[in-house]
Write an enzyme that holds these catalytic residues in place. Sequence first.
Site, PDB file in Angstrom:
ATOM      1  N   GLU B  49     -54.083  32.706 -73.186  1.00 53.74           N
ATOM      2  CA  GLU B  49     -53.690  33.429 -74.513  1.00 53.74           C
ATOM      3  C   GLU B  49     -53.306  34.779 -74.434  1.00 53.74           C
ATOM      4  O   GLU B  49     -53.830  35.535 -75.285  1.00 53.74           O
ATOM      5  CB  GLU B  49     -54.876  33.279 -75.249  1.00 53.74           C
ATOM      6  CG  GLU B  49     -55.270  31.881 -75.714  1.00 53.74           C
ATOM      7  CD  GLU B  49     -55.592  31.364 -77.283  1.00 53.74           C
ATOM      8  OE1 GLU B  49     -55.299  32.329 -78.054  1.00 53.74           O
ATOM      9  OE2 GLU B  49     -55.883  30.292 -77.520  1.00 53.74           O
ATOM     10  N   HIS B 272     -63.693  34.160 -77.290  1.00 56.94           N
ATOM     11  CA  HIS B 272     -64.291  33.254 -76.396  1.00 56.94           C
ATOM     12  C   HIS B 272     -65.202  33.937 -75.655  1.00 56.94           C
ATOM     13  O   HIS B 272     -64.984  35.314 -75.394  1.00 56.94           O
ATOM     14  CB  HIS B 272     -63.276  32.610 -75.269  1.00 56.94           C
ATOM     15  CG  HIS B 272     -62.535  31.221 -75.945  1.00 56.94           C
ATOM     16  ND1 HIS B 272     -62.803  30.043 -75.423  1.00 56.94           N
ATOM     17  CD2 HIS B 272     -61.961  31.205 -76.892  1.00 56.94           C
ATOM     18  CE1 HIS B 272     -62.005  29.342 -75.784  1.00 56.94           C
ATOM     19  NE2 HIS B 272     -61.470  29.916 -76.922  1.00 56.94           N
TER      20      HIS B 272
END
Lengths: 443, 443
Positions: B49, B272
């Site tokens: 990402e 995360h």
Amino acid sequence: MANTDSVSVRIFSLNCWGIHYLSKHCSQRYAMIGDMLCKEEHDIVLLQEVWSEKDYLFLKKKLACSHPHSHYFKSGVIGSGLAIFSKPRIHDTFLYRYSLNGYPYMAHHGDWFGGKAVGMAVFKLGSLIANVYVTHLHAEYCREKDSYLPHRVVQAWELQQFICHTSAGADVVILGGDLNMHPQDLGSRLLRSYTGLRDSYLETAKFDGCENGMTLIANNPFINKRELSPFENGIRIDYILFKGSSKTEIYCDSMSTTKGSVPDHPFPYSDHEALTSELRLESHTPPEIGRDTQSKDQDSAAGKVAKLVDIVTEARTEVKVGLHWAERMRYTAARTGVMGLALLFLELAIAAVPWLALGAEQPFPRTSFYLLAALCFAILLITSLLYIFYTMELKSLQGAEDQMRLAVGSLQEKLRGFPLAQPHKAMRRPPEGQEPSAFDPVE
Amino acid sequence: MANTDSVSVRIFSLNCWGIHYLSKHCSQRYAMIGDMLCKEEHDIVLLQEVWSEKDYLFLKKKLACSHPHSHYFKSGVIGSGLAIFSKPRIHDTFLYRYSLNGYPYMAHHGDWFGGKAVGMAVFKLGSLIANVYVTHLHAEYCREKDSYLPHRVVQAWELQQFICHTSAGADVVILGGDLNMHPQDLGSRLLRSYTGLRDSYLETAKFDGCENGMTLIANNPFINKRELSPFENGIRIDYILFKGSSKTEIYCDSMSTTKGSVPDHPFPYSDHEALTSELRLESHTPPEIGRDTQSKDQDSAAGKVAKLVDIVTEARTEVKVGLHWAERMRYTAARTGVMGLALLFLELAIAAVPWLALGAEQPFPRTSFYLLAALCFAILLITSLLYIFYTMELKSLQGAEDQMRLAVGSLQEKLRGFPLAQPHKAMRRPPEGQEPSAFDPVE
């Protein structure tokens, strides 16, 4: 060197030109192809441009006895067109879709809808593991002004990457298909130099077929002779390539092509000629490498790496040309979109406040208003789609260029290391099960 | 078994959540990530990402001293988001774009635009060749009604294919990334069983991190607790997986995750948690396999193959669910398109011959005419695009299903061969440089 095993395989490759309603005599030709394959019983049959799954299923039924195993690779809108029929069992398959493959708005060329790819099938031939690849690259419509060249070069680059990275465990590598590239074209050189694949036509002991191994010939009644110009007699763009490994020698005993006509039939199988190669695989224990051989090998490897650097640099230049073109096209799409948006705002402004612009006695004519608005929306939608498409094209081209830059760096590093690496070479782990080729990712 | 070499590598993996304007404190978090990586000096850093190339270039500049080598994988419209930074040289890279990745019209989910892929980089660690993979699969937005499940299962299938086929020449295989799958999800089981990859979290000698190795935790201030439900404390969807080969043993000496906060900083690196694994690679000469070991190996391999048949069959069922859905959606698109066309013809007929339908004194109102025509054209255009898209989705799903059917056939053939194959096993060529895993394409 003690031979322990010898296996012969007959490989067949044909671009079937299977575009219903556009290609001539499509169904009759498939019937002819089916009859011929049934009779000839090649071990592995690699077909391209089988665009309709119905045709694949027709052949599958027809070849049920002669070729009990088959696989049809699906991709894109109308399929990759790739099919494999074989006598030996297919143990595994894998498909890699090329990241670039023409433009969807070039519908008359149609390549984009085909979802061009390279299909891989794993066979066991005797005691040997064979990776067999079938592919079909983007067509060349105009050699002088080939706007698809960067795409085809990137396809050739991805094809070599796919073969190099997936064939480490194989004893034998065979690639068949319509590469749409002449033998000395950049993509062909890139593919052969990187993978170490050898050309059946150049390596065969016996040859029976068209002059110079041509596969698109003027004698074929489906061929428009003007399109072949300046190559009046024809061109060679279909290939069967192969290589062995440190444990396997591979020889081409004979090769043949069809010659533009089929006895007892009014027309040939396709607009391309079919290729058949008889390959002999001999497995053996790898020979002990003496000091002298090693040093000679190293000299030749250094030469190969230097040549490879040149080829990859040439490919990078071609990709950069594609990058500039895609950037320009994306810019044009963006600019047109902005103009469409400006026009829409202008129209809305005039319609909303007519007394400002045209005076209250002259309202905006409704017909023109709606037509103009529809035009603006159409422009906005189309330019947005084009902008997204060109952005994806740019990403793929940049990705390929990055990988090529990295590859050149690695190759140059290797080249610099050649005189120094000599004493260490014996310690270096050779690429698993592969013949020494110029491509070797680590040094 | 004589150890000849031992190498330690520290692997780092993080989903950076780098969506500018949408993810919170994006630039500050990149600065924090850069500082931490510079300080920690992991050998190989796998990031997901990283959607903006600017952020990659920012990190590249920041990590120039600690991690001189890097690669950014480009794909799709906004890039694959995958980046690798490393201390050892990257010798080669390769990118595989998943054939399925959500829907472009689900723009609020955005996965389609990311062009999800798996990136591979080849390293030399000591004398060992290491293939390191980084990937990010399609997100799961609703676990109860997960319409993306068939896509994610196909991605997991293609991921295992890619790893199995490209890692034959490697001594060590490492995969890091955000798989968006729980450890016992179908895709996770498929991936681990086929490739033989082992989970750092389960194998580690020492662990320091969140409870149950979770990587998406309720304690993280960026996490919306409702979205985690029914897993109140969190879930484990990021992994570092690894395997050795017949020539290399690999051990996980320690593993850690971040815990939802960073000392001296107001917020964590991402939504995360980051993973760090310390792996120890030991190369050795493969041991001689005695008769007894061979027979025991065969029993366990048969069990593995039987389990694999079950998992692939489960995956096939899931893909078939996707196939039915895509077929229904394509049918709906076609039907709507035909209705749009019929409406357009009707309108044209009424406008062309008004005296027939409405009488000469009542012509078709112009405003309605143009609005209706524009609506018809919009319907036609959108349904055509959707039809093309669903056809491509169908081809990819059918392709994966075909490959799974072939794989099940091959596995069952292998299973039937187990008692018979015993005397021949010594003659069979083992998969090059690989640990015995359930996946073995030939028998």
